[in-house]
Design a protein around this motif. Structure first.
Motif, PDB file in Angstrom:
ATOM      1  N   ILE A  39       0.861  -1.189   0.000  1.00  0.00           N
ATOM      2  CA  ILE A  39       0.000   0.000   0.000  1.00  0.00           C
ATOM      3  C   ILE A  39       0.894   1.235   0.000  1.00  0.00           C
ATOM      4  N   THR A  40       0.665   2.114  -0.959  1.00  0.00           N
ATOM      5  CA  THR A  40       1.419   3.362  -1.072  1.00  0.00           C
ATOM      6  C   THR A  40       0.420   4.504  -0.981  1.00  0.00           C
ATOM      7  N   ALA A  41       0.705   5.473  -0.118  1.00  0.00           N
ATOM      8  CA  ALA A  41      -0.248   6.576   0.019  1.00  0.00           C
ATOM      9  C   ALA A  41       0.504   7.893   0.086  1.00  0.00           C
ATOM     10  N   ASP A 180      -8.751  11.319   4.648  1.00  0.00           N
ATOM     11  CA  ASP A 180      -8.300  12.389   3.761  1.00  0.00           C
ATOM     12  C   ASP A 180      -7.060  12.034   2.937  1.00  0.00           C
ATOM     13  N   VAL A 181      -6.877  10.733   2.671  1.00  0.00           N
ATOM     14  CA  VAL A 181      -5.796  10.323   1.763  1.00  0.00           C
ATOM     15  C   VAL A 181      -6.403  10.267   0.365  1.00  0.00           C
ATOM     16  N   LYS A 182      -5.945  11.149  -0.511  1.00  0.00           N
ATOM     17  CA  LYS A 182      -6.590  11.246  -1.834  1.00  0.00           C
ATOM     18  C   LYS A 182      -5.879  10.392  -2.883  1.00  0.00           C
ATOM     19  N   ASN A 183      -4.546  10.284  -2.750  1.00  0.00           N
ATOM     20  CA  ASN A 183      -3.769   9.598  -3.780  1.00  0.00           C
ATOM     21  C   ASN A 183      -3.111   8.366  -3.169  1.00  0.00           C
ATOM     22  N   ALA A 184      -3.447   7.218  -3.701  1.00  0.00           N
ATOM     23  CA  ALA A 184      -2.917   5.979  -3.104  1.00  0.00           C
ATOM     24  C   ALA A 184      -2.972   4.839  -4.104  1.00  0.00           C
ATOM     25  N   LEU A 185      -2.114   3.869  -3.871  1.00  0.00           N
ATOM     26  CA  LEU A 185      -2.133   2.647  -4.677  1.00  0.00           C
ATOM     27  C   LEU A 185      -2.199   1.463  -3.716  1.00  0.00           C
ATOM     28  N   ILE A 186      -3.181   0.622  -3.928  1.00  0.00           N
ATOM     29  CA  ILE A 186      -3.380  -0.545  -3.057  1.00  0.00           C
ATOM     30  C   ILE A 186      -3.177  -1.785  -3.916  1.00  0.00           C
ATOM     31  N   SER A 187      -2.356  -2.702  -3.458  1.00  0.00           N
ATOM     32  CA  SER A 187      -2.165  -3.939  -4.218  1.00  0.00           C
ATOM     33  C   SER A 187      -2.225  -5.134  -3.272  1.00  0.00           C
ATOM     34  N   LEU A 188      -3.290  -5.925  -3.418  1.00  0.00           N
ATOM     35  CA  LEU A 188      -3.419  -7.172  -2.651  1.00  0.00           C
ATOM     36  C   LEU A 188      -3.285  -8.307  -3.663  1.00  0.00           C
ATOM     37  N   GLY A 189      -2.086  -8.770  -3.901  1.00  0.00           N
ATOM     38  CA  GLY A 189      -1.901  -9.782  -4.941  1.00  0.00           C
ATOM     39  C   GLY A 189      -2.397  -9.240  -6.276  1.00  0.00           C
ATOM     40  N   TYR A 193      -6.001  -1.263  -6.594  1.00  0.00           N
ATOM     41  CA  TYR A 193      -6.890  -0.095  -6.699  1.00  0.00           C
ATOM     42  C   TYR A 193      -5.998   1.132  -6.750  1.00  0.00           C
ATOM     43  N   VAL A 194      -6.292   2.027  -7.702  1.00  0.00           N
ATOM     44  CA  VAL A 194      -5.545   3.285  -7.757  1.00  0.00           C
ATOM     45  C   VAL A 194      -6.507   4.411  -7.424  1.00  0.00           C
ATOM     46  N   ALA A 195      -6.170   5.138  -6.356  1.00  0.00           N
ATOM     47  CA  ALA A 195      -7.010   6.264  -5.923  1.00  0.00           C
ATOM     48  C   ALA A 195      -6.324   7.559  -6.352  1.00  0.00           C
TER      49      ALA A 195
END
Ligand code: AMP
Ligand code: MG
Length: 337
Positions: A39-41, A180-189, A193-195
């Motif tokens: 997870i990158t935020a 209030d995290v607007k920009n993030a990348l979530i990777s579960l395998g 999801y790219v926010a």
């Protein structure tokens, strides 16, 4: 004989950019749900990344098919159980996904998953007698629901492995919005999801080549979207020169072996993208395109075993190939309904 590759959409290029170029982003990585979670935020306030890790692990504790004490394992063991409000709601949603996909997705596939040795035991080809005896156990109509009480008829067992990561992704997106995290990348395998944006631009999500060369096959530029990939290359074993993957056709009891190498579904909702990537993989090309014609509320990237690729028209302008010579077909929904 046993082989295992960790499933994840290939986003190394992206992570390099994140890690090297920009200190405003924070990264957390851990192992959960039988896969690597990354997870990158951007500018996460306080301990939001710690909260994100706890959220994933708490859902794993409730939804895992193998963890002692999980609601799903307890239901499988006892055959009847009143589930917590949230797990009951997820179960009902999952059953509606089974219906919507006409049983291509079937959360009662667990007796077959076990027989092939995925998730527990040794991976092996079951005998045809064993498969014939297990097939009557599989079928989502074997689940009866009264309020939040679930009963498994005919000795069936549940596995939410095809939808849980997508569902949990949606919960992470909600957590980030609330914090209030607007920009993030979530990777579960294979569930990404790219926010928001990365550096003011859409995120470029690379789709891993399913052909085992460790490279990105293609990329797609997106914002606020789930990108979920299913493929037999993610978990598989080989016996007598034949490859058997972890996605099983509930109609035959046998791992799917069709023209697909991988199926990626793109949309707003992680749960549905996860459900559909598995279901379209089971359907095969003709049925999957028919389904798209009927429903069409998602985009897709279909990588075929012959190395060609088909994409839906909605992502045409955002899509790029690693090798420009790859045969590419753009599918219009209007041609399919
Ligand atoms: P996914 O990686 O989301 O495509 O989900 C694959 C996982 O879901 C497998 O590892 C099994 O645990 C389970 N599974 C396999 N085949 C099916 C199926 N036809 N319907 C529902 N779940 C399945
Ligand atoms: Mg899935």
């Amino acid at each position: 004989m046993k082989k295992r590759l960790f499933p994840f959409v290939f986003i190394c290029v992206l992570f390099c950019a994140v890690l090297c170029g920009c200190t405003r982003y924070e990264l957390t990585e851990f192992f959960a749900l039988d896969t690597f979670v990354t997870i990158t935020a951007e500018k996460p306030n306080g301990d939001v990344l710690k909260k994100a890790e706890k959220l994933v692990k708490d859902y794993e504790d409730k939804l895992s098919v193998t963890k002692d004490g999980s609601e799903i394992k307890r239901l499988n063991e006892s055959g009847t159980l009143t589930l917590s409000e949230e797990v009951a709601a997820l179960m009902k949603l999952s059953l509606s996904a089974c219906e919507r996909t006409d049983g291509a997705l079937d959360i009662t596939v667990y007796p077959l998953v076990k027989a092939w040795g995925f998730t527990v035991g040794e991976k092996k080809v079951p005998s045809s007698e064993e498969l014939s005896s297990l097939l009557p156990l599989v079928g989502y109509e074997n689940v009866t629901v009264t309020g939040n009480a679930f009963t498994l008829e005919n000795g069936t067992e549940l596995d939410l492995g095809a939808v849980a990561k997508g569902y949990i992704t949606d919960k992470l997106v909600k957590l980030f919005k609330e914090n209030d995290v607007k920009n993030a990348l979530i990777s579960l395998g294979g569930n990404v999801y790219v926010a928001g944006k990365y550096g003011g631009r859409d995120w470029n999500v690379g789709i891993k080549s399913p052909f085992g060369d460790g490279k990105a096959f293609c990329g797609v530029k997106l914002s606020d979207k789930a990108v979920v990939t299913s493929g037999q290359y993610q978990r598989f074993f080989e016996e007598n020169g034949k490859v058997y993957g972890h996605i099983i056709d509930p109609a035959t009891g046998v791992p799917v072996d069709n023209e697909f190498s991988s199926v990626t579904v793109i949309g707003e909702n992680g749960f549905w993208c996860d459900a559909l990537s598995t279901a379209l993989f089971v359907m095969g090309k003709d049925k999957a395109l028919e389904f798209y014609g009927e429903h069409g509320d998602f985009d897709f990237i279909l990588i075929m075993k012959d190395g060609s690729v088909a994409i839906s028209e909605g992502i045409k302008d955002a899509f790029s190939l690693a090798d420009e010579n790859t045969p590419l077909t753009v599918i219009k929904r209007s041609d399919k309904n």
